[in-house]
Design a protein around this motif. Structure first.
Motif, PDB file in Angstrom:
ATOM      1  N   LYS A 179      -6.222  -5.316   7.909  1.00 49.30           N
ATOM      2  CA  LYS A 179      -5.852  -4.821   6.743  1.00 49.30           C
ATOM      3  C   LYS A 179      -5.976  -5.627   5.086  1.00 49.30           C
ATOM      4  O   LYS A 179      -6.020  -6.520   5.674  1.00 49.30           O
ATOM      5  CB  LYS A 179      -4.149  -4.851   7.087  1.00 49.30           C
ATOM      6  N   LEU A 192      -3.785  -6.396   2.558  1.00 46.55           N
ATOM      7  CA  LEU A 192      -1.931  -6.198   1.968  1.00 46.55           C
ATOM      8  C   LEU A 192      -2.326  -6.399   0.858  1.00 46.55           C
ATOM      9  O   LEU A 192      -1.103  -6.385   0.243  1.00 46.55           O
ATOM     10  CB  LEU A 192      -1.343  -7.868   2.784  1.00 46.55           C
ATOM     11  N   HIS A 241      -2.937  -9.020  -1.727  1.00 50.14           N
ATOM     12  CA  HIS A 241      -1.524 -10.346  -1.834  1.00 50.14           C
ATOM     13  C   HIS A 241      -3.247 -11.255  -2.152  1.00 50.14           C
ATOM     14  O   HIS A 241      -4.071 -10.731  -3.311  1.00 50.14           O
ATOM     15  CB  HIS A 241      -1.788 -11.087  -1.138  1.00 50.14           C
ATOM     16  N   GLU A 274       5.524  -7.956   0.314  1.00 53.51           N
ATOM     17  CA  GLU A 274       5.687  -8.381   1.839  1.00 53.51           C
ATOM     18  C   GLU A 274       8.094  -8.004   1.929  1.00 53.51           C
ATOM     19  O   GLU A 274       7.900  -7.779   2.742  1.00 53.51           O
ATOM     20  CB  GLU A 274       5.334 -10.100   2.607  1.00 53.51           C
ATOM     21  N   ARG A 329       7.300  -4.319   3.216  1.00 50.56           N
ATOM     22  CA  ARG A 329       6.331  -3.553   3.640  1.00 50.56           C
ATOM     23  C   ARG A 329       7.216  -3.997   5.430  1.00 50.56           C
ATOM     24  O   ARG A 329       7.448  -3.656   6.124  1.00 50.56           O
ATOM     25  CB  ARG A 329       5.256  -4.383   3.591  1.00 50.56           C
TER      26      ARG A 329
END
Lengths: 356, 356
Positions: B2, B4, B6, B106, B109
């Motif tokens: 995945k 994410l 960042h 995060e 998430r």
């Protein structure tokens, strides 16, 4: 802090019994006492890598593991020890999980914490705690997934699971096998299901790199499956950057050191034989067959905790009181197989304590 | 795997743009380029420790952090980076979590993955993305906990939160503050809420050791709270052995190196001033105030991704396209403050690209 009942905490034990922790011979943790050559050099390379964030996709790490196992790197999910994979799995599998007791306690803990229903099946003492396929067959309706540790902790015997894998496949059940101790086995190729990964999408294998490679503090484990649905679901939940730069870097070296791997395997084959023979010469204990780096022992007329404390006090030897494994009682202890000298010390002390 | 979203993955970027990854100057990750002296020696000490399991209670690690912060070690919960603490917290707090956008992704998430309801409050661009206490006051009924990053990522300005802490205390709301970048701030003592831990049981602070100490690959973070209920609940869920032996061992040294800590702080105070001045001399961009080791920049008439690709192609400089932060758009970039030479290179290239 919660006591999770694992192998003893050396620091804490040392404090309780007023012993220098450096003097304790720790038979409670199952770790290879040897490491690969030039580890210092590789760790300093890891230090350089630790200066930036680990690759969030762990591309090289997965490739190194894939090469080692001779499977595609896309089947590999690396983790912070095997533990991270155990916990991630519990978030993505069906609601009913069967566990064969006695076994490693984190399977149950992770299942419960994620709201799963745990179906307890029992390994029978009279059957040497070996897996009985009929018991599993008779309980097929009760679970969605079956968690097996092979070789099993605490008894250490490796088993062939091909027939079981097929039965579960036919019945649409997931087989989860924790092969953390598999490298210690002599006939790994007969027992490991890694070769079945590609053709069985009902299979998930968990491995820890760092018990066999003697570095549990490095924290490196991995999951293996060709089931894309499970892989996607795990990545959906996986936290970023859980594997440190040292583990990532060392994966270049540990898995390629064929000499170390072969030497470790041979050592354990030979040393198991020695320990089994010596320990079995002691009356009043039963020693279970093992294919790995630890031994389960039943005391006929002493209590596990008693023996543990006496070995500590007399000889600074720390063993695992195995009475908190579900399905065992207060007569069971587990000991690691360590260096030959350490093992000799243990045997001598066990003989003194229990009479031969 | 995945994405994410960042800071960029250097290895992947290098492959995409056909650049040697070693040649890329990475301004996308916010990490101190300096490390403490004698790190090699300490890492090899960590290697010895990695031969056995980490202390499951992390007694020494918690004590070292407690000494550093001048608080009791029982208030400290160590983790595999700040990330582990963020995820654990989401399992144990009330159902409604307010987040101030834009901020580190995060938080959202982890909240969503644990079934929390995310209440989005917005930091206003006209207000320099600073926290407006009135906005929080007006929304008190909507959340159980408020998550704040201080200094905030991506804008970098530290703020005093004492008044806010009191308001939340009076209203029985939990304040979670991510102080991962706090050590970079000049007047840390004015901004950090660590001194309030003992007297505010509605406070949970998260810190990452390894951005300030220049080793994100070491993976060491920690949570701090005097709220026993939260501590117990976190330990209920916490996985064993998540922190590696190198992080455990280094905690003896990094937190005690006062000279390194002071030098790093002074360096950033001075270097921030230099970079702000130079970058603000470039027309067509706005540079936000910062108290930490990164800068948020708004491009008036160029797109973030365009600039990112041009800097990479022309000069092997990697910046963070900040357009995927909620509340920002495709005109925002974030750059780290690195060594003076690297910073000069960045400024020179930004001037060339954007005109001064």
């Amino acid at each position: 802090m919660k006591d999770l009942g694992h192998g003893a905490n050396v620091e804490q034990i040392a404090k309780t019994y007023n012993i220098d922790p450096k003097e304790i011979i720790d038979f409670s943790s199952n770790v290879n006492p040897e490491v690969i050559k030039d580890l210092d050099k590789y760790i300093l390379e890891g230090l350089k890598e630790s200066r930036s964030y680990p690759d969030i996709n762990y591309t090289n790490l997965r490739k190194n593991i894939g090469d080692y196992l001779n499977i595609k790197s896309e089947y590999i999910i690396p983790g912070n020890g095997a533990t991270e994979l155990i916990y991630l799995l519990m978030k993505v599998i069906g609601k009913r999980l069967a566990i064969l007791n006695p076994t490693f306690s984190e399977y149950r803990r992770s299942a419960k914490l994620n709201g799963l229903e745990v179906i307890d099946l029992n390994l029978n003492e009279e059957n040497q705690f070996l897996i009985d396929i009929d018991v599993i067959k008779n309980n097929l309706d009760k679970f969605d997934s079956l968690f097996i540790c092979n070789p099993n902790n605490p008894n250490g015997k490796a088993q062939e699971l091909n027939e079981l894998l097929n039965i579960l496949k036919q019945n649409n059940k997931l087989l989860i096998v924790d092969e953390t101790f598999m490298e210690f086995a002599g006939n790994e190729e007969n027992y490991s299901l890694v070769k079945n990964i590609k053709n069985y999408d009902n299979l998930f294998i968990i491995k820890a790199a760092t018990k066999f490679f003697g570095m549990p503090g490095l924290r490196l484990g991995y999951g293996i499956t060709s089931n894309k649905d499970i892989i996607n679901k795990i990545y959906h939940y996986k936290e970023p950057w859980t594997i440190n730069a040292f583990a990532d870097t060392l994966s270049k070296y540990i898995f390629k050191d064929k000499e170390y791997i072969e030497n470790s395997k041979s050592y354990y084959i030979q040393e198991r034989e020695y320990m089994l023979k010596e320990l079995r010469s002691i009356e009043n204990i039963s020693v279970y067959d093992t294919d790995t780096n630890f031994l389960l022992i039943k005391l006929n007329n002493r209590r596990a905790n008693e023996i543990k404390v006496e070995l500590l006090r007399r000889s600074k030897i720390l063993i695992r009181d195995a009475s908190n494994f579900i399905g065992l009682d207060d007569r069971y202890i587990r000991v690691a197989i360590k260096s030959h000298d350490d093992n000799k010390t243990l045997i001598e002390n066990m003989k003194n304590l229990l009479g031969d």
